[in-house]
Design a protein around this motif. Structure first.
Motif, PDB file in Angstrom:
ATOM      1  N   ASP A 189       6.744  -1.686   6.826  1.00 30.91           N
ATOM      2  CA  ASP A 189       5.702  -0.666   6.996  1.00 30.91           C
ATOM      3  C   ASP A 189       6.337   0.680   7.333  1.00 30.91           C
ATOM      4  OD1 ASP A 189       4.052  -2.854   6.642  1.00 30.91           O
ATOM      5  OD2 ASP A 189       3.306  -2.884   8.712  1.00 30.91           O
ATOM      6  N   THR A 212       1.941  -6.464   3.042  1.00 35.54           N
ATOM      7  CA  THR A 212       1.426  -7.763   3.491  1.00 35.54           C
ATOM      8  C   THR A 212       1.805  -8.833   2.479  1.00 35.54           C
ATOM      9  OG1 THR A 212      -0.707  -7.257   2.449  1.00 35.54           O
ATOM     10  CG2 THR A 212      -0.496  -6.780   4.806  1.00 35.54           C
ATOM     11  N   LYS A 215      -2.399   0.428  -4.386  1.00 34.99           N
ATOM     12  CA  LYS A 215      -1.610  -0.768  -4.094  1.00 34.99           C
ATOM     13  C   LYS A 215      -0.838  -1.234  -5.318  1.00 34.99           C
ATOM     14  CE  LYS A 215      -4.838  -2.634  -0.659  1.00 34.99           C
ATOM     15  NZ  LYS A 215      -5.732  -3.751  -0.314  1.00 34.99           N
ATOM     16  N   GLY A 233       6.368  -6.770   9.760  1.00 32.87           N
ATOM     17  CA  GLY A 233       6.006  -5.350   9.751  1.00 32.87           C
ATOM     18  C   GLY A 233       7.178  -4.427   9.525  1.00 32.87           C
ATOM     19  N   GLU A 242       0.870  -1.170   0.000  1.00 30.95           N
ATOM     20  CA  GLU A 242       0.000   0.000   0.000  1.00 30.95           C
ATOM     21  C   GLU A 242       0.909   1.223   0.000  1.00 30.95           C
ATOM     22  OE1 GLU A 242      -2.910  -0.208   3.169  1.00 30.95           O
ATOM     23  OE2 GLU A 242      -3.035  -2.387   2.938  1.00 30.95           O
ATOM     24  N   LYS A 276       1.879   0.052   4.205  1.00 34.31           N
ATOM     25  CA  LYS A 276       1.663  -1.282   4.747  1.00 34.31           C
ATOM     26  C   LYS A 276       2.075  -2.296   3.703  1.00 34.31           C
ATOM     27  CE  LYS A 276      -0.142  -4.173   7.823  1.00 34.31           C
ATOM     28  NZ  LYS A 276       0.485  -4.314   9.150  1.00 34.31           N
TER      29      LYS A 276
END
Length: 197
Positions: A74, A194, A47, A71, A36, A192
């Motif tokens: 991020d 993932t 994205k 993470g 993101e 972010k």
């Protein structure tokens, strides 16, 4: 030592304009990184999805997946973006947007550097490669996404994947100063990251 793609902006000045779309690119078996992207002011840009080549560069893909799941990616900025060449990010040590990013590009992660996993995939538009220093075995956490074909990198940098969605978002990432080797003032960042397996 600065971890970066060791190619000067001057080498890229003759690159042809980027065509829209990624013809012939289809989503592979994954895992995929879903990134993101946000502007410096925090505004969501959309994205991008990267299909990672676990069969071509297993150790590098394992590292990217582990960092994403923890993470660590991020909030990491796109610290070096050269129009007509590539967008670079992934410095989890010095590239967090909520800290001092003046050293972004010089760091990695708390994991050891990786031995090169050069493969037969050519650097084309949307190809994802691992950034490194002069030492071929120095890739760690930083990666770049090609904005145009860059076959001159073939066999010198580890290819780890391919952009499969979000070309317009990738192309909208704020570009840096070519005279400063692509360094970006007030850079966009990965809000972010993932993993889809």
């Amino acid at each position: 030592m600065r971890k970066l793609l060791v190619v000067s902006a001057a080498m890229m000045l003759g690159t042809a304009a980027i065509a829209e779309g990624l013809p012939g690119v289809t989503d592979g078996p994954g895992p995929n990184l879903v990134i993101e992207v946000a502007g410096a002011d925090g505004t969501a840009k959309g994205k991008i999805v990267l299909d990672l080549y676990a069969d071509k560069a297993p150790k590098h893909v394992e590292r990217l997946v582990a960092l994403a799941k923890s993470g660590a990616y991020d909030g990491v900025v796109f610290h070096r973006v050269i129009d007509g060449f590539m967008a670079q990010t992934g410095d989890v040590q010095y590239g967090k947007r909520d800290g001092d990013t003046s050293m972004a590009g010089a760091g990695g992660s708390d994991q050891p550097d990786l031995a090169a996993e050069f493969n037969d995939v050519s650097f084309q538009k949307g190809t994802v490669g691992m950034a490194r220093s002069q030492d071929p075995n120095s890739a760690n956490s930083q990666f770049f996404i090609d904005l145009a074909p860059a076959e001159f990198l073939d066999g010198q940098y580890t290819v780890v994947g391919q952009l499969v969605d979000g070309w317009e978002v990738l192309n909208s990432i704020k570009k840096g100063d070519q005279a400063a080797n692509g360094a970006v003032d007030q850079p966009d960042y990965m809000a972010k990251v993932t993993v889809q397996e």
